[in-house]
Design an enzyme around this catalytic site. Sequence first.
Site, short mmCIF file in Angstrom:
data_model
loop_
_atom_site.label_atom_id
_atom_site.label_comp_id
_atom_site.label_asym_id
_atom_site.label_seq_id
_atom_site.Cartn_x
_atom_site.Cartn_y
_atom_site.Cartn_z
N CYS A 112 0.82 -1.23 0.00
CA CYS A 112 0.00 0.00 0.00
C CYS A 112 0.85 1.27 0.00
O CYS A 112 0.33 2.36 -0.26
CB CYS A 112 -0.92 0.01 1.21
SG CYS A 112 -1.91 -1.47 1.33
N HIS A 253 -3.50 6.88 2.76
CA HIS A 253 -3.89 5.60 2.14
C HIS A 253 -5.26 5.21 2.70
O HIS A 253 -5.52 5.32 3.89
CB HIS A 253 -2.84 4.54 2.48
CG HIS A 253 -3.31 3.16 2.17
ND1 HIS A 253 -3.83 2.82 0.94
CD2 HIS A 253 -3.38 2.03 2.93
CE1 HIS A 253 -4.17 1.55 0.95
NE2 HIS A 253 -3.92 1.05 2.15
N ASN A 283 -10.25 -0.62 0.11
CA ASN A 283 -8.79 -0.51 0.10
C ASN A 283 -8.27 -1.00 -1.26
O ASN A 283 -8.41 -2.18 -1.59
CB ASN A 283 -8.23 -1.38 1.24
CG ASN A 283 -6.72 -1.32 1.36
OD1 ASN A 283 -6.03 -0.83 0.47
ND2 ASN A 283 -6.20 -1.82 2.46
O1 UT7 Z 1 -3.78 -1.52 3.62
C1 UT7 Z 1 -2.97 -1.52 4.75
C2 UT7 Z 1 -3.18 -2.69 5.61
N1 UT7 Z 1 -4.51 -2.94 6.08
C3 UT7 Z 1 -5.07 -2.23 7.06
O2 UT7 Z 1 -4.60 -1.21 7.45
C4 UT7 Z 1 -6.30 -2.80 7.73
C5 UT7 Z 1 -6.12 -2.73 9.23
N2 UT7 Z 1 -7.16 -3.35 10.04
C6 UT7 Z 1 -8.48 -2.99 10.01
O3 UT7 Z 1 -8.89 -2.17 9.23
C7 UT7 Z 1 -9.38 -3.58 11.07
O4 UT7 Z 1 -8.62 -4.24 12.04
C8 UT7 Z 1 -10.44 -4.56 10.49
C9 UT7 Z 1 -11.48 -3.79 9.71
C10 UT7 Z 1 -9.76 -5.59 9.61
C11 UT7 Z 1 -11.15 -5.28 11.64
O5 UT7 Z 1 -11.70 -4.35 12.54
P1 UT7 Z 1 -11.46 -4.51 14.12
O6 UT7 Z 1 -12.22 -3.45 14.78
O7 UT7 Z 1 -9.99 -4.54 14.35
O8 UT7 Z 1 -12.15 -5.89 14.41
P2 UT7 Z 1 -11.49 -7.22 15.02
O9 UT7 Z 1 -10.50 -7.80 14.08
O10 UT7 Z 1 -11.10 -6.94 16.41
O11 UT7 Z 1 -12.75 -8.15 15.03
C12 UT7 Z 1 -13.85 -7.91 15.88
C13 UT7 Z 1 -14.88 -9.01 15.63
C14 UT7 Z 1 -14.28 -10.42 15.60
O12 UT7 Z 1 -15.19 -11.28 16.23
P3 UT7 Z 1 -14.91 -11.80 17.72
O13 UT7 Z 1 -13.58 -12.51 17.66
O14 UT7 Z 1 -14.86 -10.56 18.56
O15 UT7 Z 1 -16.07 -12.67 17.97
C15 UT7 Z 1 -14.23 -10.74 14.13
O16 UT7 Z 1 -14.34 -12.13 13.88
O17 UT7 Z 1 -15.47 -8.81 14.35
C16 UT7 Z 1 -15.43 -10.03 13.62
N3 UT7 Z 1 -15.38 -9.73 12.21
C17 UT7 Z 1 -16.48 -9.50 11.47
N4 UT7 Z 1 -17.78 -9.48 11.78
C18 UT7 Z 1 -18.65 -9.21 10.81
C19 UT7 Z 1 -14.29 -9.60 11.41
N5 UT7 Z 1 -14.68 -9.32 10.15
C20 UT7 Z 1 -16.01 -9.25 10.17
C21 UT7 Z 1 -16.99 -8.98 9.18
N6 UT7 Z 1 -18.29 -8.96 9.55
N7 UT7 Z 1 -16.66 -8.71 7.90
#
Ligand code: UT7
Length: 326
Positions: A112, A253, A283
């Site tokens: 990225c 980004h 993204n």
């Molecule tokens: O391009 C450069 C690199 N990429 C990035 O910069 C992306 C960086 N990360 C993010 O944008 C975020 O961490 C995410 C959007 C990927 C995830 O958001 P988060 O607030 O960090 O959520 P999390 O990973 O802590 O997940 C929270 C919950 C989990 O469930 P449990 O374990 O709490 O039961 C996930 O399984 O949300 C769940 N989850 C979803 N639920 C519904 C993860 N993806 C989804 C989804 N729909 N699509």
Amino acid sequence: MGVRIFGTGSYIPEKVLTNFDFQNMVDTSDEWIRTRTGIVERHIAPPEMSSGDMAISAARRALAMAGLQGSDISAVIVATTTPDHVFPNTASLVQVAIGAENAFGFDLSAACSGMIYSLELAYSLLLQKKYRYVLLCGAEKLSSITNYEDRNTCVLFGDGAGAVILGRCDDDNSGQLASDLHINGDYEDILKLPAGGSRNPATHETVEQKRHTIHMQGKETFKLAVNAMAGACKAVLDESGVDVGDLKLVIPHQANKRIIEAVAHRINVRDDQLFINVDKYGNTSAASIPICLDEAFRSGRLQRGDMALMVAFGAGLTWGAQLIRV
Ligand code: UT7
């Protein structure tokens, strides 16, 4: 002598995947995607269209804006994590399509952060008199490496391309005011495409295990991204002595609206200075910053003489910021 942006272009494939479409594919909801990422929809290229095809369309639009021919271009750099082939490079496909018969070129792999790295090279090259105009493309067909059964990643990514043409100009004030670039392999495992390279060549097993798709530890990546991007922004502001309030635009980004807002908060960016389009495209990795730049120029939010701060973070880890007068 200065260096300025002569033209920008972008290409976004027509097909839209909305958050609601994902509700039928994986266990997710429009509400979760919107609130956790700010993404509403993303565009997906048709099967026959490659990153190179999108880069070519974006490059043609940038040439048209600049009023230049392909033969005016001295270097073609394509930043991508989804090249058309391992070799030849995608830059050669762009070169021949636009008739850049006087150029050399290469692909740049920095995930990225590709456009932030490419800008560093363009400004350096243009210090040499033999290079007149440099074409930078950021192009990604992330749908080709996305696992549409993994809700943790599939909702995040989209396809598209952007292009920027830089060249020397008489205005001494235009150019790169400061930059801050980094790479750190300590975290190479948190965001990667595990198979398909020489470490883990393709086998039936790697295909079955979907190891040719993006694997990401989201939470860890999020935290590192906010710290790294805010740090790079502070570094370029300190180095240049520019007051953040005097920037016309901050173009981060576009990975996640919450990351963008957290970075903006840390460096005291006003809402009207912040460029966000992650809601429309998700993204698009190396394509995200040049797509933003193109939209900013075409909408008049960025005009010649304005100061813009661009900042990115990606796999590697790679990250960095560029502070430029356009
Ligand atoms: O391009 C450069 C690199 N990429 C990035 O910069 C992306 C960086 N990360 C993010 O944008 C975020 O961490 C995410 C959007 C990927 C995830 O958001 P988060 O607030 O960090 O959520 P999390 O990973 O802590 O997940 C929270 C919950 C989990 O469930 P449990 O374990 O709490 O039961 C996930 O399984 O949300 C769940 N989850 C979803 N639920 C519904 C993860 N993806 C989804 C989804 N729909 N699509």
